[in-house]
Enzyme design. Structure first.
Site, PDB file in Angstrom:
ATOM      1  N   LYS A 146      24.334  79.812   8.936  1.00 14.15           N
ATOM      2  CA  LYS A 146      23.367  79.102   8.108  1.00 14.15           C
ATOM      3  C   LYS A 146      24.148  78.592   6.901  1.00 14.15           C
ATOM      4  CE  LYS A 146      18.608  79.694   6.578  1.00 14.15           C
ATOM      5  NZ  LYS A 146      18.026  78.562   7.279  1.00 14.15           N
TER       6      LYS A 146
HETATM    7  N1  PPE Z   1      16.755  76.806  12.754  1.00  8.83           N
HETATM    8  C1  PPE Z   1      17.112  76.244  11.590  1.00  8.83           C
HETATM    9  C2  PPE Z   1      18.013  75.061  11.605  1.00  8.83           C
HETATM   10  C3  PPE Z   1      16.637  76.790  10.397  1.00  8.83           C
HETATM   11  O1  PPE Z   1      17.006  76.250   9.242  1.00  8.83           O
HETATM   12  C4  PPE Z   1      15.772  77.905  10.445  1.00  8.83           C
HETATM   13  C5  PPE Z   1      15.240  78.491   9.173  1.00  8.83           C
HETATM   14  C6  PPE Z   1      15.429  78.459  11.689  1.00  8.83           C
HETATM   15  C7  PPE Z   1      15.935  77.877  12.822  1.00  8.83           C
HETATM   16  C8  PPE Z   1      14.565  79.682  11.809  1.00  8.83           C
HETATM   17  O2  PPE Z   1      15.270  80.819  11.397  1.00  8.83           O
HETATM   18  P1  PPE Z   1      14.542  82.092  10.753  1.00  8.83           P
HETATM   19  O3  PPE Z   1      14.049  81.681   9.431  1.00  8.83           O
HETATM   20  O4  PPE Z   1      15.610  83.115  10.702  1.00  8.83           O
HETATM   21  O5  PPE Z   1      13.453  82.469  11.661  1.00  8.83           O
HETATM   22  N2  PPE Z   1      15.055  77.573   8.138  1.00  8.83           N
HETATM   23  C9  PPE Z   1      14.999  78.032   6.764  1.00  8.83           C
HETATM   24  C10 PPE Z   1      15.236  76.904   5.785  1.00  8.83           C
HETATM   25  C11 PPE Z   1      14.168  75.892   5.635  1.00  8.83           C
HETATM   26  C12 PPE Z   1      14.455  74.945   4.500  1.00  8.83           C
HETATM   27  O6  PPE Z   1      13.844  73.890   4.459  1.00  8.83           O
HETATM   28  O7  PPE Z   1      15.281  75.237   3.640  1.00  8.83           O
HETATM   29  C13 PPE Z   1      13.746  78.828   6.485  1.00  8.83           C
HETATM   30  O8  PPE Z   1      12.797  78.784   7.267  1.00  8.83           O
HETATM   31  O9  PPE Z   1      13.717  79.528   5.472  1.00  8.83           O
END
Ligand code: PPE
Length: 310
Positions: free
Chosen positions: A157
């Site tokens: 991330k």
């Molecule tokens: N894929 C991506 C690309 C992503 O950024 C997130 C979270 C997920 C999947 C889901 O991951 P999880 O939160 O562990 O279930 N995206 C974060 C950032 C959003 C933003 O706009 O900044 C979030 O949901 O916090």
């Protein structure tokens, strides 16, 4: 955005407006940062951070993958987050830890530029809108492919990687859709710009796997666990684009978005949220808000003095 009072910055609590960096900070120029999105919910146990340990672990792994030595242990960051929530008097909030290369050296191999760490927390409502959680969103498959593991690290991330998500999200928003779905480099379904994706076909849940360039989402992992515990079959495999159109149900999940049904994809109607989505969404919400006894271990409860004594 809604401000809170304090931001934790390199070991100190700094007033929100004073949490500044130098314009020659490395991360600003090259995207050399890693971050997390975490949520804390008001529960009957007090403010509780959902799967905090997993988020901090992923932060540490993302940092390691991009050669950013974290000056704090995950336990130190966990304690700092608890203190931040207490000092800001927050109950339910979004938490954003970020580690980035700071000011001191330019160029690509800037090993002497310090790694800065900040944690901010503020109230942030439903990412795709409250209404969307009940009636679903309209999504569009992006013309942008998800970053390839041949060039970057989809499992990390990392700040710079989000330029890819921003291109996809912006394209979909300008075209009038709520969210973008990115395909992986081979043309299989990958994920949303900030959420993982699931479809339901004949009562079975299907979601892209780790070889499809996904971020290893913590909501995704929780949904898989919940679905299995509820007796559903879950398959992680390649998903063809047209399978989205043929799906009986489809939903997205992520920390910011939580669990959001999809009602339309590329103008093909999937419809109002189906039964499998609704059942899993309800249990997932119960888990987040500390109402599901069986998932209490996912909560990192913040000790708040007034709550303890009352
Ligand atoms: N894929 C991506 C690309 C992503 O950024 C997130 C979270 C997920 C999947 C889901 O991951 P999880 O939160 O562990 O279930 N995206 C974060 C950032 C959003 C933003 O706009 O900044 C979030 O949901 O916090």
């Amino acid at each position: 955005m809604e401000k809170s009072e304090w931001i934790w910055m390199n070991g100190e609590f700094v007033a929100w407006d004073d949490a500044q960096v130098h314009v020659l900070s490395h991360g600003l120029h090259y995207g050399t940062g890693v971050f997390e999105g975490v949520r804390c919910y008001a529960t009957e146990l007090g403010p509780a951070i959902f799967r905090h340990a997993e988020h901090l672990e992923r932060l540490a792994k993302s940092a390691e993958l991009y050669y950013l030595p974290l000056p704090y242990s995950t336990e130190e960051l966990r304690q700092a987050t608890h203190e931040l929530i207490r000092r800001n008097n927050l109950e339910s909030c979004y938490i954003r830890p970020l580690a980035f290369r700071g000011y001191g050296e330019m160029g690509l191999y800037a090993q002497s530029a310090p790694v800065n760490v900040i944690i901010a927390a503020w109230p942030w409502g439903a990412y795709l809108g409250e209404e969307s959680k009940r009636h679903g969103v309209r999504v569009k498959v992006s013309s942008w492919r998800r970053i390839s593991p041949a060039g970057l690290i989809p499992a990390a991330k990392a700040s710079g990687q989000y330029l890819n998500s921003i291109l996809a999200k912006t394209e979909s928003a300008k075209a009038g859709y709520d969210e973008a779905i990115l395909l992986d480099e081979h043309g299989y379904v990958c994920e949303g710009s900030g959420e993982n994706v699931f479809i339901v076909r004949d009562g079975v849940l299907v979601t892209p796997g780790h070889t499809n360039s996904i971020l290893d989402g913590i909501s995704r992992k929780s949904v898989i666990q919940i679905a299995k515990d509820l007796g559903y079959e879950v398959h992680e495999r390649d998903i063809a684009r047209a399978e989205l159109y043929l799906a009986d149900e489809m939903f997205l999940c992520g920390t910011a978005a939580e669990l959001v049904p999809v009602r339309e994809v590329d103008d093909h109607v999937i419809g109002e949220p189906g039964e499998v989505t609704r059942v899993i969404q309800a249990k997932f919400e119960d888990a987040l808000h500390g109402r599901a006894q069986e998932y209490r271990e996912w909560l990192d409860v913040v000790e708040v003095p007034s709550k303890v004594s009352s």
